[in-house]
Design a protein around this motif. Structure first.
Motif, PDB file in Angstrom:
ATOM      1  N   GLY A 170      67.780  94.768-107.917  1.00 21.49           N
ATOM      2  CA  GLY A 170      67.565  93.733-106.924  1.00 21.49           C
ATOM      3  C   GLY A 170      68.169  94.074-105.577  1.00 21.49           C
ATOM      4  O   GLY A 170      67.774  93.514-104.554  1.00 21.49           O
ATOM      5  N   LEU A 171      69.128  94.997-105.567  1.00 20.20           N
ATOM      6  CA  LEU A 171      69.746  95.452-104.328  1.00 20.20           C
ATOM      7  C   LEU A 171      70.125  96.919-104.483  1.00 20.20           C
ATOM      8  O   LEU A 171      70.702  97.323-105.502  1.00 20.20           O
ATOM      9  N   VAL A 172      69.783  97.704-103.482  1.00 18.21           N
ATOM     10  CA  VAL A 172      70.235  99.102-103.382  1.00 18.21           C
ATOM     11  C   VAL A 172      71.009  99.221-102.077  1.00 18.21           C
ATOM     12  O   VAL A 172      70.522  98.809-101.020  1.00 18.21           O
ATOM     13  N   VAL A 173      72.220  99.752-102.153  1.00 21.83           N
ATOM     14  CA  VAL A 173      73.013  99.992-100.947  1.00 21.83           C
ATOM     15  C   VAL A 173      73.361 101.472-100.889  1.00 21.83           C
ATOM     16  O   VAL A 173      73.509 102.127-101.923  1.00 21.83           O
ATOM     17  N   SER A 174      73.483 101.990 -99.688  1.00 14.03           N
ATOM     18  CA  SER A 174      73.842 103.397 -99.560  1.00 14.03           C
ATOM     19  C   SER A 174      74.452 103.687 -98.201  1.00 14.03           C
ATOM     20  O   SER A 174      73.884 103.327 -97.170  1.00 14.03           O
ATOM     21  N   ASN A 175      75.618 104.290 -98.243  1.00 13.58           N
ATOM     22  CA  ASN A 175      76.198 104.937 -97.071  1.00 13.58           C
ATOM     23  C   ASN A 175      76.071 106.432 -97.354  1.00 13.58           C
ATOM     24  O   ASN A 175      77.024 107.079 -97.781  1.00 13.58           O
ATOM     25  N   PRO A 176      74.872 106.998 -97.160  1.00 15.04           N
ATOM     26  CA  PRO A 176      74.591 108.355 -97.636  1.00 15.04           C
ATOM     27  C   PRO A 176      75.266 109.399 -96.750  1.00 15.04           C
ATOM     28  O   PRO A 176      75.755 109.089 -95.656  1.00 15.04           O
ATOM     29  N   PRO A 177      75.287 110.639 -97.194  1.00 15.60           N
ATOM     30  CA  PRO A 177      75.858 111.719 -96.375  1.00 15.60           C
ATOM     31  C   PRO A 177      74.895 112.089 -95.248  1.00 15.60           C
ATOM     32  O   PRO A 177      74.206 113.111 -95.291  1.00 15.60           O
ATOM     33  N   PHE A 178      74.868 111.251 -94.207  1.00 11.43           N
ATOM     34  CA  PHE A 178      73.827 111.336 -93.193  1.00 11.43           C
ATOM     35  C   PHE A 178      74.180 112.195 -91.985  1.00 11.43           C
ATOM     36  O   PHE A 178      73.380 112.331 -91.062  1.00 11.43           O
ATOM     37  N   VAL A 179      75.367 112.763 -91.949  1.00 10.70           N
ATOM     38  CA  VAL A 179      75.779 113.496 -90.752  1.00 10.70           C
ATOM     39  C   VAL A 179      74.922 114.747 -90.571  1.00 10.70           C
ATOM     40  O   VAL A 179      74.730 115.544 -91.503  1.00 10.70           O
ATOM     41  N   ILE A 180      74.393 114.914 -89.374  1.00 10.60           N
ATOM     42  CA  ILE A 180      73.523 116.050 -89.056  1.00 10.60           C
ATOM     43  C   ILE A 180      74.414 117.262 -88.783  1.00 10.60           C
ATOM     44  O   ILE A 180      75.194 117.281 -87.827  1.00 10.60           O
ATOM     45  N   THR A 181      74.292 118.273 -89.645  1.00 12.70           N
ATOM     46  CA  THR A 181      75.193 119.422 -89.626  1.00 12.70           C
ATOM     47  C   THR A 181      74.393 120.719 -89.562  1.00 12.70           C
ATOM     48  O   THR A 181      73.398 120.856 -90.279  1.00 12.70           O
ATOM     49  N   PRO A 182      74.799 121.679 -88.741  1.00 15.39           N
ATOM     50  CA  PRO A 182      74.083 122.967 -88.704  1.00 15.39           C
ATOM     51  C   PRO A 182      74.144 123.671 -90.060  1.00 15.39           C
ATOM     52  O   PRO A 182      75.204 123.718 -90.691  1.00 15.39           O
ATOM     53  N   ARG A 183      73.023 124.206 -90.485  1.00 16.97           N
ATOM     54  CA  ARG A 183      72.955 124.934 -91.754  1.00 16.97           C
ATOM     55  C   ARG A 183      73.073 126.430 -91.486  1.00 16.97           C
ATOM     56  O   ARG A 183      72.141 127.205 -91.711  1.00 16.97           O
ATOM     57  N   VAL A 184      74.246 126.830 -90.988  1.00 18.05           N
ATOM     58  CA  VAL A 184      74.493 128.241 -90.682  1.00 18.05           C
ATOM     59  C   VAL A 184      75.846 128.624 -91.255  1.00 18.05           C
ATOM     60  O   VAL A 184      76.705 127.768 -91.514  1.00 18.05           O
ATOM     61  N   GLY A 216      79.550 129.722 -91.675  1.00 17.00           N
ATOM     62  CA  GLY A 216      80.746 129.419 -90.907  1.00 17.00           C
ATOM     63  C   GLY A 216      80.945 127.948 -90.606  1.00 17.00           C
ATOM     64  O   GLY A 216      82.028 127.553 -90.158  1.00 17.00           O
ATOM     65  N   VAL A 217      79.926 127.125 -90.819  1.00 19.41           N
ATOM     66  CA  VAL A 217      80.065 125.685 -90.595  1.00 19.41           C
ATOM     67  C   VAL A 217      80.296 125.017 -91.955  1.00 19.41           C
ATOM     68  O   VAL A 217      79.427 125.044 -92.817  1.00 19.41           O
ATOM     69  N   PRO A 218      81.470 124.431 -92.164  1.00 21.65           N
ATOM     70  CA  PRO A 218      81.753 123.825 -93.465  1.00 21.65           C
ATOM     71  C   PRO A 218      80.882 122.597 -93.709  1.00 21.65           C
ATOM     72  O   PRO A 218      80.528 121.868 -92.774  1.00 21.65           O
ATOM     73  N   THR A 219      80.534 122.373 -94.969  1.00 23.64           N
ATOM     74  CA  THR A 219      79.802 121.173 -95.344  1.00 23.64           C
ATOM     75  C   THR A 219      80.718 120.313 -96.215  1.00 23.64           C
ATOM     76  O   THR A 219      81.247 120.773 -97.216  1.00 23.64           O
ATOM     77  N   TYR A 220      80.898 119.087 -95.804  1.00 22.90           N
ATOM     78  CA  TYR A 220      81.765 118.156 -96.519  1.00 22.90           C
ATOM     79  C   TYR A 220      80.916 117.257 -97.394  1.00 22.90           C
ATOM     80  O   TYR A 220      79.963 116.631 -96.929  1.00 22.90           O
ATOM     81  N   GLU A 221      81.286 117.184 -98.677  1.00 22.84           N
ATOM     82  CA  GLU A 221      80.462 116.444 -99.622  1.00 22.84           C
ATOM     83  C   GLU A 221      80.273 114.989 -99.221  1.00 22.84           C
ATOM     84  O   GLU A 221      79.207 114.405 -99.440  1.00 22.84           O
ATOM     85  N   TYR A 222      81.302 114.387 -98.641  1.00 20.05           N
ATOM     86  CA  TYR A 222      81.207 112.958 -98.344  1.00 20.05           C
ATOM     87  C   TYR A 222      80.289 112.639 -97.178  1.00 20.05           C
ATOM     88  O   TYR A 222      79.877 111.486 -97.003  1.00 20.05           O
ATOM     89  N   ARG A 223      79.940 113.638 -96.353  1.00 23.73           N
ATOM     90  CA  ARG A 223      79.151 113.323 -95.163  1.00 23.73           C
ATOM     91  C   ARG A 223      77.924 114.204 -94.970  1.00 23.73           C
ATOM     92  O   ARG A 223      77.064 113.877 -94.161  1.00 23.73           O
ATOM     93  N   ASP A 224      77.807 115.320 -95.685  1.00 21.71           N
ATOM     94  CA  ASP A 224      76.704 116.269 -95.475  1.00 21.71           C
ATOM     95  C   ASP A 224      75.809 116.310 -96.700  1.00 21.71           C
ATOM     96  O   ASP A 224      76.250 116.682 -97.788  1.00 21.71           O
ATOM     97  N   GLY A 225      74.552 115.937 -96.504  1.00 22.55           N
ATOM     98  CA  GLY A 225      73.628 115.891 -97.629  1.00 22.55           C
ATOM     99  C   GLY A 225      72.980 117.215 -97.986  1.00 22.55           C
ATOM    100  O   GLY A 225      72.196 117.282 -98.934  1.00 22.55           O
ATOM    101  N   GLY A 226      73.260 118.275 -97.220  1.00 21.47           N
ATOM    102  CA  GLY A 226      72.741 119.587 -97.552  1.00 21.47           C
ATOM    103  C   GLY A 226      71.352 119.874 -97.039  1.00 21.47           C
ATOM    104  O   GLY A 226      70.801 120.942 -97.304  1.00 21.47           O
ATOM    105  N   LEU A 227      70.764 118.935 -96.281  1.00 22.51           N
ATOM    106  CA  LEU A 227      69.437 119.149 -95.722  1.00 22.51           C
ATOM    107  C   LEU A 227      69.535 119.280 -94.209  1.00 22.51           C
ATOM    108  O   LEU A 227      70.503 118.848 -93.587  1.00 22.51           O
ATOM    109  N   ALA A 228      68.514 119.866 -93.605  1.00 24.60           N
ATOM    110  CA  ALA A 228      68.525 120.081 -92.158  1.00 24.60           C
ATOM    111  C   ALA A 228      68.243 118.775 -91.421  1.00 24.60           C
ATOM    112  O   ALA A 228      67.469 117.927 -91.880  1.00 24.60           O
TER     113      ALA A 228
END
Length: 503
Positions: A227-241, A243-255
């Motif tokens: 009846g309800l779906v909530v999400s604070n997803p890992p939406f931060v836009i991060t370069p996929r190169v 040397g740039v660290p990806t943090y699980e809590y904010r980076d979803g792994g997509l471009a």
């Protein structure tokens, strides 16, 4: 003693110590409290340095990340003590003596918020931040309560439902909120560590959560609906190169903003008829493309009602700075390299800015979605917004089934937070500008002419809209049919915006 019993006793110790938001304000006072809210620890460190107050000791240990004597922590947690806290992974101790130092391994702090269901108070365990460690965050860092998570909690519709799904639960903040108005709460995350801490928080606060490991909606079983779906997803836009660290809590792994697009496009399959999904997101503003076109394209084919409110827009440089600092990096060579990578990434896609906002989706009980509202509402709003979104959805439904004849017969009321503001040029009898302004909710301001303002002023639930229009036509000496044709569309807009209500 088993961990569940220890956490129950820890809860009692925290209550006895008045380790609450109000209790800490009393310990710190307004200056140090406000400094700590700004991530400035020095005033709080000074006040807690020699204090034996239980709340002060716990704050110094678990929020500020400073060592405390074992005897002080034993006194602050009389049932659990240092030994119990260590056994459940909260602290490490240098020795067994009363003067030996004890250090926190996690952040443990009180949480209080007001949402559409009322006041909520819990204790939350998460990873220590750079305020406590003085170091860059680990890539598997589990975040506590941030501004985004609080925004979502306050913006969520809190209509009682049978089942709630929290996608990307982190330490479990949204799931805890949902337990107050749902029979069952399912929470998912790709991070095993996040799920472990969410389990601790559930036990510490004496609530039940169904925790599942996996990405986004993958852990939802076939046929499950919510009846309800909530999400604070890992939406931060991060370069996929490299040397740039990806943090699980904010980076979803997509471009780019693909993670938000994927969730918007897929959530319909887990929504029950009439069910609502609410999520936060970032979306790219690209050269030559309005943001509403971009986000609107994600909604095509979903069959859902959609209401997207963009709350702020950040330029690429400021966006990069914000998230590099969020990872604990400070100005220097590494900071500059990351900065360049972010700007290169944005330039490659023609990104001129990044929007942040709240996406509210709903699966109609029958038929395709009919609501498409994408709007820019920046500046202050009146939280909690959950009631505003619930009322807006209800108003849309009412307007859909109300033709002009029924609208004219309706007895509407002006919302209690609406004010009438008039601006006069000195010496002129009539106002130059007339505004209707909401004091709460999205705090909309509507420019109104004399006729609209007069109609709104007469909407007290006693007269029908058609009766008010007829009276105005006589008063203003204008054609009633023409005035009705002019005012009814404005009335619809005012109902949709919440300035007028049929209830």
């Amino acid at each position: 003693m088993n961990p569940a019993d220890l956490l129950a006793r820890l809860r009692e110790d925290l209550q006895r110590a008045d380790y609450t938001v109000d209790g800490l304000h009393a310990v710190l006072g307004p200056v140090a409290s406000e400094a700590l809210d700004r991530e400035q620890a020095v005033p709080a460190l000074r006040l807690t340095a020699a204090s034996t107050d239980a709340a002060a000791v716990l704050l110094r240990c678990f929020t500020l990340g400073r060592p405390v004597p074992r005897a002080a922590l034993d006194a602050a947690l009389p049932q659990v003590g240092t030994a119990g806290a260590r056994s459940v992974g909260l602290v490490e101790a240098a020795g067994e003596g009363p003067g030996d130092e004890v250090r926190a391994l996690v952040d443990l702090r009180p949480y209080a918020a007001v949402d559409a269901a009322g006041t909520a108070q819990w204790w939350l365990v998460s990873d220590l931040g750079d305020l406590a460690t003085g170091e860059a965050l680990r890539t598997d860092h589990v975040l506590g309560v941030g501004g985004a998570s609080l925004t979502l909690a306050q913006s969520t519709v809190r209509t009682p439902v049978d089942r709630v799904l929290d996608v990307g639960t982190g330490c479990g903040v949204q799931a805890l909120h949902a337990t107050r108005h749902a029979r069952r709460v399912v929470a998912t995350d790709t991070s095993e560590r996040a799920l472990d801490l969410a389990a601790v928080n559930a036990a510490l606060n004496d609530v039940a959560l169904d925790l599942r490991h996996g990405s986004l909606l993958d852990p939802v079983e076939a046929g499950e609906e919510f009846g309800l779906v909530v999400s604070n997803p890992p939406f931060v836009i991060t370069p996929r190169v490299a040397g740039v660290p990806t943090y699980e809590y904010r980076d979803g792994g997509l471009a780019g903003d693909a993670i938000v697009a994927q969730l918007v496009g897929g959530v319909a399959r887990v929504l029950a008829p009439g069910g609502v999904a609410q999520l936060l997101g970032n979306w790219e503003h690209r050269d030559g493309e309005d943001w509403t076109e971009r986000v609107g394209s994600w909604l095509e084919g979903t069959g859902l009602d959609a209401w997207v409110v963009q709350r702020e827009v950040t330029d690429p440089a400021r966006y990069a700075e914000t998230w590099i600092r969020d990872g604990g990096q400070r100005p220097g060579p590494v900071f500059d390299e990351l900065y360049a990578a972010w700007l290169d990434d944005f330039e490659a896609r023609g990104v001129t800015g990044v929007g942040f906002g709240i996406v509210t989706l709903r699966r109609p009980v029958e038929g395709p979605g009919t609501l498409r509202r994408l709007e820019d509402v920046q500046g202050a709003v009146g939280q909690p917004l959950g009631e505003t979104f619930a009322a807006g959805l209800a108003a849309h439904d009412w307007l859909r089934r109300t033709d002009d004849a029924a609208l004219a017969a309706a007895r509407l009321r002006v919302a209690g937070d609406v004010s009438d503001e008039r601006f006069h040029t000195p010496g002129e009898p009539d106002p130059r500008v007339l505004l209707l302004r909401q004091g709460g909710g999205l705090r909309r301001t509507v420019q109104a002419g004399t006729e609209v303002a007069a109609l709104v002023g007469a909407c007290d639930g006693e007269l029908a809209v058609g009766q008010v229009v007829a009276g105005l036509a006589v008063l203003l000496d204008v054609d009633q049919a023409q005035l009705r044709a002019t005012l009814l569309p404005r009335v619809r807009d005012l109902v949709a915006d919440g300035l007028l209500s049929p209830w």
